[in-house]
Design a protein around this motif. Structure first.
Motif, PDB file in Angstrom:
ATOM      1  N   MET A 220      35.852 -31.715  31.588  1.00 38.88           N
ATOM      2  CA  MET A 220      35.516 -30.336  31.958  1.00 38.88           C
ATOM      3  C   MET A 220      34.015 -30.085  31.902  1.00 38.88           C
ATOM      4  O   MET A 220      33.446 -29.449  32.799  1.00 38.88           O
ATOM      5  N   ILE A 221      33.362 -30.597  30.863  1.00 36.03           N
ATOM      6  CA  ILE A 221      31.913 -30.395  30.748  1.00 36.03           C
ATOM      7  C   ILE A 221      31.182 -31.044  31.907  1.00 36.03           C
ATOM      8  O   ILE A 221      30.288 -30.440  32.523  1.00 36.03           O
ATOM      9  N   ARG A 222      31.541 -32.269  32.230  1.00 38.08           N
ATOM     10  CA  ARG A 222      30.861 -32.957  33.332  1.00 38.08           C
ATOM     11  C   ARG A 222      31.071 -32.242  34.653  1.00 38.08           C
ATOM     12  O   ARG A 222      30.131 -32.086  35.434  1.00 38.08           O
ATOM     13  N   ALA A 223      32.292 -31.780  34.900  1.00 39.10           N
ATOM     14  CA  ALA A 223      32.559 -31.074  36.155  1.00 39.10           C
ATOM     15  C   ALA A 223      31.885 -29.712  36.196  1.00 39.10           C
ATOM     16  O   ALA A 223      31.646 -29.164  37.278  1.00 39.10           O
ATOM     17  N   ALA A 224      31.557 -29.179  35.024  1.00 38.31           N
ATOM     18  CA  ALA A 224      30.871 -27.875  34.945  1.00 38.31           C
ATOM     19  C   ALA A 224      29.356 -28.017  34.945  1.00 38.31           C
ATOM     20  O   ALA A 224      28.643 -27.018  34.795  1.00 38.31           O
ATOM     21  N   GLY A 225      28.853 -29.247  35.081  1.00 36.85           N
ATOM     22  CA  GLY A 225      27.415 -29.461  35.203  1.00 36.85           C
ATOM     23  C   GLY A 225      26.732 -29.922  33.944  1.00 36.85           C
ATOM     24  O   GLY A 225      25.497 -30.009  33.911  1.00 36.85           O
ATOM     25  N   GLY A 226      27.491 -30.245  32.890  1.00 36.64           N
ATOM     26  CA  GLY A 226      26.896 -30.643  31.629  1.00 36.64           C
ATOM     27  C   GLY A 226      26.725 -32.142  31.494  1.00 36.64           C
ATOM     28  O   GLY A 226      27.019 -32.918  32.407  1.00 36.64           O
ATOM     29  N   THR A 227      26.254 -32.547  30.326  1.00 36.59           N
ATOM     30  CA  THR A 227      25.952 -33.939  30.016  1.00 36.59           C
ATOM     31  C   THR A 227      26.692 -34.347  28.753  1.00 36.59           C
ATOM     32  O   THR A 227      26.694 -33.598  27.775  1.00 36.59           O
ATOM     33  N   VAL A 228      27.301 -35.527  28.776  1.00 34.81           N
ATOM     34  CA  VAL A 228      27.995 -36.043  27.595  1.00 34.81           C
ATOM     35  C   VAL A 228      27.606 -37.502  27.412  1.00 34.81           C
ATOM     36  O   VAL A 228      27.819 -38.316  28.313  1.00 34.81           O
ATOM     37  N   THR A 229      27.037 -37.826  26.245  1.00 34.52           N
ATOM     38  CA  THR A 229      26.585 -39.185  25.968  1.00 34.52           C
ATOM     39  C   THR A 229      27.037 -39.618  24.577  1.00 34.52           C
ATOM     40  O   THR A 229      27.592 -38.832  23.808  1.00 34.52           O
ATOM     41  N   ASP A 230      26.733 -40.883  24.272  1.00 35.23           N
ATOM     42  CA  ASP A 230      26.894 -41.361  22.906  1.00 35.23           C
ATOM     43  C   ASP A 230      25.605 -41.089  22.130  1.00 35.23           C
ATOM     44  O   ASP A 230      24.699 -40.387  22.617  1.00 35.23           O
ATOM     45  N   LEU A 231      25.479 -41.648  20.949  1.00 37.01           N
ATOM     46  CA  LEU A 231      24.309 -41.383  20.109  1.00 37.01           C
ATOM     47  C   LEU A 231      23.015 -41.915  20.701  1.00 37.01           C
ATOM     48  O   LEU A 231      21.929 -41.433  20.376  1.00 37.01           O
ATOM     49  N   ASP A 232      23.135 -42.928  21.568  1.00 40.27           N
ATOM     50  CA  ASP A 232      21.951 -43.538  22.168  1.00 40.27           C
ATOM     51  C   ASP A 232      21.574 -42.934  23.516  1.00 40.27           C
ATOM     52  O   ASP A 232      20.651 -43.401  24.175  1.00 40.27           O
TER      53      ASP A 232
END
Length: 265
Positions: A220-232
């Motif tokens: 949902m976040i990615r489709a809403a324009g956001g960014t999701v990553t790991d710690l690096d």
């Protein structure tokens, strides 16, 4: 059409599980502990999971199912179609009568999310994504436009048990040192949905998340324009260590906060 079908089934399955769970919300129910004193399960979790699975099995009888309760798979298969489900995410909220809990369902293929839905019946909110857009109660939503961390609101997510309270403390300190305010939601999928609809600017943990707590919300976040990553700062996967989600504008500051918590394998 394939993705539309899977989006529809994700929504139907989430609704079916939520309908079972909400019937017993704020009633007398037996609560069992799993691995920790705040890691609990109820018969409502199990019955809601059955309802979710039944809704999926009718149209997709051969797909793998990854779920928190009972004997379902606990790891997303490397290839093929699968469903990732959580009948009640935020069970500790649920058993205390707090409204922030929901039923989450995600459709994945070859480990990549195709669609997802989370139904929060006590809040009267339903979120879903078809992989291209995210919706709340039928209306499109997007991440926030906040670009000043000191105006931002961030949630630490998942749960640091008693042997890791130093990390919990560092997570809270790292957030309040950098951002305007902190929210502790108590339901990972609700926190992720909050980033997707802009009510939160970020979510962070250094823990390795379970897929049922995260996959639908990350989609949902990615489709809403956001960014999701790991710690690096690498693209988050269902088996990544740590999860850093944001509106994109404050992501570098989110990563700074995440790295201050410390790494746990």
């Amino acid at each position: 059409m394939v993705n539309e079908d899977r989006t529809a089934v994700a929504r139907q399955a989430a609704e079916a599980g939520a309908a079972v769970a909400v019937e017993r919300f704020r009633t007398e129910i037996d609560v069992e502990q799993k691995e920790g004193k705040t890691d609990v399960v109820t018969q409502a979790d199990r019955d809601a999971q059955v309802a979710v699975i039944d809704a999926i099995r009718e149209p997709y009888p051969e797909d793998a199912i990854v779920g928190e309760e009972e004997d379902e798979l606990k790891v997303i298969p490397d290839s093929g179609a699968a469903w990732v489900i959580d009948p009640i995410d935020g069970t500790n909220n649920y058993v205390r009568g707090t409204r922030v809990w929901g039923t989450a369902v995600a459709s994945v293929r070859d480990e990549e999310p195709l669609a997802g839905a989370t139904h929060f019946p006590a809040l009267d909110d339903v979120y879903w994504t078809d992989g291209e857009q995210t919706y709340r109660n039928g209306d499109p939503v997007t991440v926030s436009t906040t670009d000043d961390p000191e105006a931002g609101v961030v949630a630490p997510t998942l749960w640091w048990d008693f042997d890791a309270r130093d990390q919990y403390g560092r997570a809270c300190q790292a957030i309040v040192d950098r951002f305007g305010d902190l929210r502790r939601v108590g339901c990972a999928q609700a926190a992720l949905a909050g980033v997707a609809d802009g009510s939160l600017d970020g979510v962070v943990t250094n823990l390795r998340a379970n897929p049922w707590d995260t996959v639908a919300g990350v989609a949902m976040i990615r489709a809403a324009g956001g960014t999701v990553t790991d710690l690096d700062g690498e693209r988050w996967r269902h088996d990544s260590v740590g999860l850093v989600a944001s509106n994109g504008h404050v992501h570098e500051t989110m990563l700074d906060a995440a790295q201050e918590i410390g790494r746990i394998e």
